[in-house]
Scaffold this active site. Structure first.
Site, PDB file in Angstrom:
ATOM      1  N   CYS A   1       0.518  -1.133  -0.404  1.00 57.86           N
ATOM      2  CA  CYS A   1      -0.324  -0.020   0.075  1.00 57.86           C
ATOM      3  C   CYS A   1       1.104   1.353   0.248  1.00 57.86           C
ATOM      4  O   CYS A   1       1.383   1.341   0.556  1.00 57.86           O
ATOM      5  CB  CYS A   1      -1.140   0.076   1.142  1.00 57.86           C
ATOM      6  SG  CYS A   1      -1.738  -0.977   1.694  1.00 57.86           S
TER       7      CYS A   1
ATOM      8  N   GLU B   1       5.767 -12.989 -13.669  1.00 62.02           N
ATOM      9  CA  GLU B   1       5.743 -12.067 -13.299  1.00 62.02           C
ATOM     10  C   GLU B   1       3.702 -11.650 -13.899  1.00 62.02           C
ATOM     11  O   GLU B   1       3.245 -10.931 -14.174  1.00 62.02           O
ATOM     12  CB  GLU B   1       6.604 -11.625 -12.990  1.00 62.02           C
ATOM     13  CG  GLU B   1       7.071 -11.086 -11.640  1.00 62.02           C
ATOM     14  CD  GLU B   1       8.121 -11.236 -11.396  1.00 62.02           C
ATOM     15  OE1 GLU B   1       7.928  -9.715 -10.385  1.00 62.02           O
ATOM     16  OE2 GLU B   1       8.779 -10.530 -11.684  1.00 62.02           O
TER      17      GLU B   1
ATOM     18  N   ARG C   1       2.833  -0.513  -5.181  1.00 57.84           N
ATOM     19  CA  ARG C   1       2.844  -0.471  -4.488  1.00 57.84           C
ATOM     20  C   ARG C   1       1.907  -1.079  -3.600  1.00 57.84           C
ATOM     21  O   ARG C   1       1.352  -1.886  -2.454  1.00 57.84           O
ATOM     22  CB  ARG C   1       3.007   0.384  -3.036  1.00 57.84           C
ATOM     23  CG  ARG C   1       4.176   0.602  -3.089  1.00 57.84           C
ATOM     24  CD  ARG C   1       4.621   2.140  -2.032  1.00 57.84           C
ATOM     25  NE  ARG C   1       4.503   1.755  -0.449  1.00 57.84           N
ATOM     26  CZ  ARG C   1       5.399   1.634  -0.315  1.00 57.84           C
ATOM     27  NH1 ARG C   1       6.988   1.785  -0.790  1.00 57.84           N
ATOM     28  NH2 ARG C   1       6.088   1.022   1.143  1.00 57.84           N
TER      29      ARG C   1
ATOM     30  N   LYS D   1      10.503 -13.710 -14.173  1.00 57.91           N
ATOM     31  CA  LYS D   1      10.057 -12.244 -14.867  1.00 57.91           C
ATOM     32  C   LYS D   1       9.167 -12.740 -15.893  1.00 57.91           C
ATOM     33  O   LYS D   1       7.621 -11.936 -15.587  1.00 57.91           O
ATOM     34  CB  LYS D   1      11.340 -12.041 -15.589  1.00 57.91           C
ATOM     35  CG  LYS D   1      11.773 -10.999 -15.886  1.00 57.91           C
ATOM     36  CD  LYS D   1      12.092  -9.700 -13.923  1.00 57.91           C
ATOM     37  CE  LYS D   1      11.919 -10.116 -13.434  1.00 57.91           C
ATOM     38  NZ  LYS D   1      12.463  -9.484 -12.358  1.00 57.91           N
TER      39      LYS D   1
ATOM     40  N   ASN E   1      -0.842   1.448   6.112  1.00 60.31           N
ATOM     41  CA  ASN E   1       0.072   1.057   5.289  1.00 60.31           C
ATOM     42  C   ASN E   1       0.831   0.046   6.683  1.00 60.31           C
ATOM     43  O   ASN E   1       1.579   0.730   7.587  1.00 60.31           O
ATOM     44  CB  ASN E   1       1.621   1.391   4.454  1.00 60.31           C
ATOM     45  CG  ASN E   1       2.121   0.448   3.628  1.00 60.31           C
ATOM     46  OD1 ASN E   1       3.132   1.107   3.854  1.00 60.31           O
ATOM     47  ND2 ASN E   1       1.860  -0.567   3.798  1.00 60.31           N
ATOM     48  N   GLY E   2       0.259  -1.623   5.808  1.00 59.09           N
ATOM     49  CA  GLY E   2       0.549  -2.241   6.925  1.00 59.09           C
ATOM     50  C   GLY E   2      -0.141  -3.125   6.932  1.00 59.09           C
ATOM     51  O   GLY E   2      -0.484  -3.536   6.718  1.00 59.09           O
TER      52      GLY E   2
ATOM     53  N   TRP F   1      -3.093  -2.592  -1.526  1.00 59.97           N
ATOM     54  CA  TRP F   1      -2.949  -3.731  -1.866  1.00 59.97           C
ATOM     55  C   TRP F   1      -3.557  -4.747  -0.397  1.00 59.97           C
ATOM     56  O   TRP F   1      -3.504  -4.776   0.012  1.00 59.97           O
ATOM     57  CB  TRP F   1      -1.424  -4.591  -2.339  1.00 59.97           C
ATOM     58  CG  TRP F   1      -0.942  -5.192  -2.506  1.00 59.97           C
ATOM     59  CD1 TRP F   1      -0.230  -5.798  -3.166  1.00 59.97           C
ATOM     60  CD2 TRP F   1      -0.943  -6.836  -1.908  1.00 59.97           C
ATOM     61  NE1 TRP F   1      -0.880  -7.269  -3.735  1.00 59.97           N
ATOM     62  CE2 TRP F   1      -0.688  -7.986  -2.691  1.00 59.97           C
ATOM     63  CE3 TRP F   1      -0.890  -6.497  -0.138  1.00 59.97           C
ATOM     64  CZ2 TRP F   1      -0.339  -8.664  -1.939  1.00 59.97           C
ATOM     65  CZ3 TRP F   1      -0.243  -7.838   0.011  1.00 59.97           C
ATOM     66  CH2 TRP F   1      -0.598  -9.382  -0.791  1.00 59.97           C
TER      67      TRP F   1
ATOM     68  N   LYS G   1       5.365  -4.332  -5.276  1.00 56.46           N
ATOM     69  CA  LYS G   1       6.889  -4.301  -5.956  1.00 56.46           C
ATOM     70  C   LYS G   1       7.630  -3.922  -4.992  1.00 56.46           C
ATOM     71  O   LYS G   1       8.594  -4.550  -3.741  1.00 56.46           O
ATOM     72  CB  LYS G   1       7.224  -2.627  -5.969  1.00 56.46           C
ATOM     73  CG  LYS G   1       8.236  -2.596  -6.454  1.00 56.46           C
ATOM     74  CD  LYS G   1       9.248  -1.391  -7.805  1.00 56.46           C
ATOM     75  CE  LYS G   1      10.175  -2.143  -8.143  1.00 56.46           C
ATOM     76  NZ  LYS G   1      10.678  -2.891  -8.978  1.00 56.46           N
TER      77      LYS G   1
ATOM     78  N   HIS H   1      14.759 -36.326 -14.563  1.00 54.14           N
ATOM     79  CA  HIS H   1      14.091 -36.829 -12.884  1.00 54.14           C
ATOM     80  C   HIS H   1      11.838 -36.611 -12.518  1.00 54.14           C
ATOM     81  O   HIS H   1      11.929 -36.107 -11.882  1.00 54.14           O
ATOM     82  CB  HIS H   1      14.621 -36.266 -11.917  1.00 54.14           C
ATOM     83  CG  HIS H   1      16.349 -36.430 -11.595  1.00 54.14           C
ATOM     84  ND1 HIS H   1      16.279 -37.671 -11.522  1.00 54.14           N
ATOM     85  CD2 HIS H   1      17.208 -36.430 -12.083  1.00 54.14           C
ATOM     86  CE1 HIS H   1      17.458 -37.690 -11.868  1.00 54.14           C
ATOM     87  NE2 HIS H   1      18.015 -37.074 -12.557  1.00 54.14           N
TER      88      HIS H   1
ATOM     89  N   GLU I   1      15.646 -16.448 -12.421  1.00 50.17           N
ATOM     90  CA  GLU I   1      15.701 -15.548 -12.731  1.00 50.17           C
ATOM     91  C   GLU I   1      14.327 -14.494 -13.797  1.00 50.17           C
ATOM     92  O   GLU I   1      13.263 -13.964 -13.682  1.00 50.17           O
ATOM     93  CB  GLU I   1      16.176 -14.375 -12.450  1.00 50.17           C
ATOM     94  CG  GLU I   1      16.269 -12.817 -12.761  1.00 50.17           C
ATOM     95  CD  GLU I   1      15.174 -11.873 -12.162  1.00 50.17           C
ATOM     96  OE1 GLU I   1      14.665 -13.088 -11.396  1.00 50.17           O
ATOM     97  OE2 GLU I   1      14.564 -11.351 -12.371  1.00 50.17           O
TER      98      GLU I   1
HETATM   99  C1  G6P Z   1       8.584  -8.349  -4.649  1.00 54.32           C
HETATM  100  C2  G6P Z   1       9.218  -7.610  -6.465  1.00 54.32           C
HETATM  101  C3  G6P Z   1       9.816  -9.124  -6.702  1.00 54.32           C
HETATM  102  C4  G6P Z   1      11.447  -8.356  -5.500  1.00 54.32           C
HETATM  103  C5  G6P Z   1      10.232  -8.751  -4.184  1.00 54.32           C
HETATM  104  C6  G6P Z   1      12.302  -8.437  -3.233  1.00 54.32           C
HETATM  105  O1  G6P Z   1       8.137  -9.560  -5.028  1.00 54.32           O
HETATM  106  O2  G6P Z   1       8.141  -8.206  -6.821  1.00 54.32           O
HETATM  107  O3  G6P Z   1      10.674  -7.632  -8.103  1.00 54.32           O
HETATM  108  O4  G6P Z   1      12.081  -9.151  -6.203  1.00 54.32           O
HETATM  109  O5  G6P Z   1       9.736  -8.573  -3.319  1.00 54.32           O
HETATM  110  O6  G6P Z   1      11.815  -7.360  -3.023  1.00 54.32           O
HETATM  111  P1  G6P Z   1      13.222  -6.268  -2.522  1.00 54.32           P
HETATM  112  O7  G6P Z   1      12.610  -4.595  -2.624  1.00 54.32           O
HETATM  113  O8  G6P Z   1      13.412  -6.755  -1.315  1.00 54.32           O
HETATM  114  O9  G6P Z   1      14.401  -6.033  -3.863  1.00 54.32           O
END
Ligand code: G6P
Length: 604
Positions: free
Chosen positions: A2, A485, A27, A482, A101-102, A75, A599, A501, A478
């Site tokens: 949030c 996501e 956020r 990506k 937020n929290g 969120w 994010k 396996h 990764e």
């Molecule tokens: C969220 C984001 C990711 C990120 C992860 C860790 O899940 O969508 O892209 O890698 O948080 O975030 P940080 O700010 O700790 O790198």
């Protein structure tokens, strides 16, 4: 998660808050709202389920005018996304309005108590309890009320609070969720993050846990929980406003991918050549550690998996990589001889913060790699190295990930050298390879059209697997993350040798296997895997610097520049980011704000 923002000043609070919310949408974006104190003498509240555009439509139907207000982009954690569950929340007596937020962990108990005293709740959120509790305690002194509620709330919170009896005042307080206070000659701000206020000011204060900020249009004062004034020093943010704008690109993600040569260069220069980081890191005696533990979440965790290969290869030191959400509860075997490396773009990820605190409580030395200056992890870790990625707005990380890798490489070389594992010749060769990375990334970005063309043929696939061996496997993780996501295509990453396996049973026509091939010595092995999946009907995309000498019509290729095997993830990842981006773009998806994600994950 949030995002919260508040403004009090001489200008139009509504447009400032809405603009700020746009910068905080990363956020959370399932609903948004705004409360202002306007001419009516009451709070005017507009809040709406859906993206900010819905709130803007609501405001067009119901225009508000004010010079003070608070806003929120959500969120959802407690209570589905809905108009009623959106913030701001106003107490039943319409005296106090709150954005939060929290997570309030004891909200059920607080809610029950308030309900027993006759208070009727209208939402399913944990946050409404804050507004109701504030009114319950309110005795004409809003700061005292904030102190009282802070004593009752358990969990994490960053709060923006308005009270009808103080129509010129915003109050803010925080615990375990970030909050900054921006100051300018035209007014003052509270916000979850710097980009929300950058258009108006680059002078900010970072609020610490249990500090209270009281803002009017021309003053900002800070207090502790005993109502004693606190002196704080503002920091000047060096990020420009433009760096948080799309700059002509359709999406932030594409802009951020394209920025990688620059931010890599900036990061490599500060990490290996000069600057504060170098001085701090030079004081660290790596020989006092007998193991390294890397802990992080999401893509930052994947950067840690890459780093394990690099550190172990160069330093011959054992490295464990742990998901922060697991590490924090596993009673890890660490002590003062353990170096714990935390990786986080935001520096605010709740699980990574908890992992850091756990590591510190066991006496380990904590070294953080963080992008956001002044964030919790940056401040609490024993030593922090900043990535110079600048503000990253797209939810799916690209440039921050790349800069994390660059710092990790530089660290590995530094540690290996001080452990006597590298000759000065090899050290120089490796440093030259690292410094050459921005140029090589530029080379890949010159061929963006061909990657776009390849990606457009994969839009209809239901399942996409990523395989690699050794460090190519690390970056396959990764690539897969990506893709899933932002494109919502099912995807998994496997070590090439592990396919047989179990996973190979999923391979059939209409599956795509992306094989990463940068490890020359393992090229034959990964090509055997390619043969195994191609002969079972999968399409194959080969990405890497290893050349495919035997053209095969079942296999497409993206050829990458030659690079030292250990640093190859920095090139592979750019191709993988572009692949994901164009698959998602071809599907017409909301790339910068993928469904259900946020994010900065500031809750557990
Ligand atoms: C969220 C984001 C990711 C990120 C992860 C860790 O899940 O969508 O892209 O890698 O948080 O975030 P940080 O700010 O700790 O790198």
């Amino acid at each position: 998660m949030c995002g919260i923002i508040g403004y009090v000043g001489k200008e139009d609070a509504v447009s400032i808050i809405v603009e700020g919310l746009k910068k905080l949408e990363y956020r959370g974006y399932d609903s948004a709202g705004i409360a202002v104190y306007g001419a009516s003498g009451f709070f005017d509240v507009v809040k709406q389920k859906g993206r900010l555009a819905s709130l803007e439509a609501g405001l067009a139907d119901n225009p508000l005018t004010a010079c003070i207000g608070i806003g929120h982009t959500r969120w959802a954690t407690h209570g589905e996304p809905s108009d009623i569950n959106s913030h701001p929340h106003v107490g039943n007596q319409s005296k106090v309005a709150v954005v939060h937020n929290g997570i309030i962990e004891n909200y059920k108990q607080l809610k029950e108590n308030l309900e027993h005293s006759g208070i009727v709740f209208s939402s399913q959120t944990d946050s409404e309890v804050i507004a109701q509790l504030a009114e319950h305690y309110y005795n004409g002194d809003i700061m005292e009320t904030v102190i009282k509620i802070s004593g009752r709330l358990e969990g994490s919170y960053a709060l923006g609070i308005m009270c009808v009896d103080e129509p010129d005042m915003l109050v803010a307080v925080k615990k375990d969720s970030p909050l900054i206070i921006g100051v300018s000659k035209n007014g003052n701000f509270i916000a979850s993050d710097v980009p929300a206020v950058l258009k108006h000011t680059n002078e900010v204060y970072y609020l610490e846990d249990r500090e209270i900020a009281v803002l009017t249009k021309d003053s900002v004062q800070f207090y502790d929980m005993d109502k004693q004034p606190i002196q704080k020093t503002p920091e000047t943010i060096t990020w420009s406003f433009d760096s948080a704008e799309k700059g002509g690109y359709e999406h932030f993600m594409l802009k951020e991918i394209m920025e990688q040569p620059k931010v890599l260069r900036d990061t490599i220069n500060s990490a290996t050549v000069s600057g504060e980081c170098k001085e701090n890191i030079e004081n660290l005696d790596i020989s006092r550690f007998n193991k390294i533990v890397i802990t992080a979440c999401g893509s930052a965790y994947n950067a840690g998996v890459v780093a394990k290969y690099v550190f172990e290869q160069l330093c011959r030191l054992s490295v464990e990589v742990e998901l922060a959400s697991e590490f924090r509860y596993k009673d890890a075997i660490i002590d003062s001889k353990t170096l714990v490396i935390l990786i986080s773009q935001s520096g605010e990820t709740a699980d990574t913060i908890a992992a850091m605190r756990e590591a510190k409580s066991k006496g380990a030395f904590t070294l953080a790699i963080v992008n956001v200056v002044g964030s919790t992890i940056a401040k609490e870790s024993d030593l922090c190295l900043y990535t110079a990625a600048g503000p990253e707005i797209a939810v799916a990380t690209t440039k921050a990930f790349s800069t994390q890798l660059a710092i990790l490489y530089a660290l590995a070389v530094r540690f290996a050298t001080s452990l006597g594992k590298l000759s000065s010749e090899t050290e120089n060769e490796l440093l030259c390879e690292i410094k050459a990375l921005p140029e090589k990334v530029t080379e890949i970005l010159k061929h963006i059209d061909s990657i776009q063309k390849v990606a457009s043929s994969y839009v209809g696939y239901k399942s996409i697997f990523f395989i690699g061996r050794n460090i190519d496997y690390a970056i396959a993780l990764e690539g897969s993350l990506k893709l899933k996501e932002i494109s919502y295509i099912h995807s998994e990453a496997y070590a090439g040798g592990e396919l047989k396996h179990g996973t190979i049973s999923l391979i059939e026509e209409n599956t795509l296997v992306v094989a990463i091939a940068n490890c020359e010595r393992l090229y034959g092995k990964i090509m055997s895997n390619v043969e195994q999946v191609a002969s079972r009907g999968a399409s194959v995309l080969l990405i890497g610097s290893c050349k495919n000498d035997e053209p095969d019509e079942r296999v497409s290729s993206i050829v990458l520049p030659d690079v030292h095997e250990l640093f190859s993830p920095s090139l592979s990842v750019v191709a993988l980011q572009l692949l994901s981006y164009y698959v998602a773009a071809n599907k017409g998806l909301d790339i910068d704000k993928p469904r259900n994600l946020a994010k900065s994950v500031t809750v557990e």
